[in-house]
Design an enzyme around this catalytic site. Structure first.
Site, short mmCIF file in Angstrom:
data_model
loop_
_atom_site.label_atom_id
_atom_site.label_comp_id
_atom_site.label_asym_id
_atom_site.label_seq_id
_atom_site.Cartn_x
_atom_site.Cartn_y
_atom_site.Cartn_z
N MET A 1 4.98 1.37 -10.43
CA MET A 1 3.76 0.86 -10.36
C MET A 1 4.22 -0.53 -9.48
SD MET A 1 1.25 2.42 -11.02
CE MET A 1 0.11 1.44 -11.24
N CYS A 2 3.12 -1.32 -9.30
CA CYS A 2 3.15 -2.51 -8.68
C CYS A 2 2.03 -3.30 -8.75
CB CYS A 2 3.44 -2.38 -7.10
SG CYS A 2 2.31 -1.82 -6.32
N ARG A 3 1.70 -4.66 -8.22
CA ARG A 3 0.73 -5.27 -8.27
C ARG A 3 0.53 -5.77 -6.63
NH1 ARG A 3 -2.45 -4.45 -12.48
NH2 ARG A 3 -1.70 -2.47 -11.90
#
Length: 251
Positions: free
Chosen positions: A1-3
């Site tokens: 995941m990431c932002r």
């Protein structure tokens, strides 16, 4: 995941969006408030921005955590732009791609990021990868799922789809090929922001007629942040935000 996050509006220092707010992207790299999968986004980061007189955005990407890069802190303080896209990365799987796997990916005037993961990678997308010309596969900048997702979007654009349609159709075909994938895509051409909410959080903040921000999660506690419903395509400019439901794949 990431932002990830994108901004269009009046010229601002990159740090005004990415570092200064109380829960800005830099802080989200170690303390995201709404991230459902993963805990720390330390597997790379990047920012792309547009300079006056040059249609092709510049980029700064690194394979380590954003909080450890003092050069980024200097750059964010002095570089100003009317549009940017930035991301901090939590790798889905271990890999040796390093900086090459860090968003934003780019092609011409476009910047792109993928927040999520393709279920069953890489086998689940082998049939879709086989639809791309060999030259496009050979020029992938990384071997991660996000790089192939970007290649599929680019292929649709090259075939004549407008950007929102290319993004929506790519999400649909990946969701059908790999059910359970998380496909929050974010793309800008420096004027318009296109994004999808598919499996994770997405928010937007606008100052009508002036600016728009689209992000994985709010960077502060401003009450004017609005959440984007899951299974939605967002198209935002400085003057308007359009939300369109995305269709679930047919069984």
């Amino acid at each position: 995941m990431c932002r990830h996050i994108a901004y269009v509006g009046p010229p601002v220092a990159l740090g005004t969006v990415l570092a200064q707010p109380s829960h800005a992207l830099v802080r989200q790299s170690w303390q995201p408030r709404q991230q459902k999968y993963g805990t720390v986004n330390a597997d790379g980061f990047g920012v792309g921005w547009y300079a006056d007189g040059d249609p092709v955005p510049g980029r700064y990407r690194r394979q380590g955590p954003i909080w450890a890069d003092l050069s980024f802190a200097d750059l964010a303080r002095v570089v100003r732009s009317t549009a940017l896209l930035a991301a901090v990365r939590d790798a889905t799987e271990p890999g040796a791609d390093g900086e090459a796997a860090a968003a934003p990916f780019t092609s011409g005037r476009l910047l792109f990021s993928h927040n999520g993961a393709v279920k069953g990678w890489p086998g689940s997308l082998a049939p879709l990868a086989a639809t791309l010309p060999p030259a496009e596969l050979l020029t992938l900048t990384a071997r991660c799922d996000s790089a192939l997702v970007w290649a599929l979007v680019q292929h649709r654009i090259a075939q004549g789809d407008d950007i929102p349609q290319a993004v929506a159709d790519t999400v649909g075909e990946i969701a059908e090929a790999a059910p359970g994938s998380r496909l929050n895509l974010l793309l800008t051409d420096g004027t318009t922001i296109v994004a999808t909410a598919w499996g994770d959080t997405l928010w937007y903040l606008t100052e009508p007629g002036r600016s728009a921000v689209v992000a994985s999660e709010p960077y502060d506690d401003d009450p004017h942040w609005r959440t984007v419903p899951d299974r939605t395509l967002l198209v935002a400019t400085c003057t308007d935000v359009l939300l369109t439901p995305l269709k679930e794949p047919t069984e």
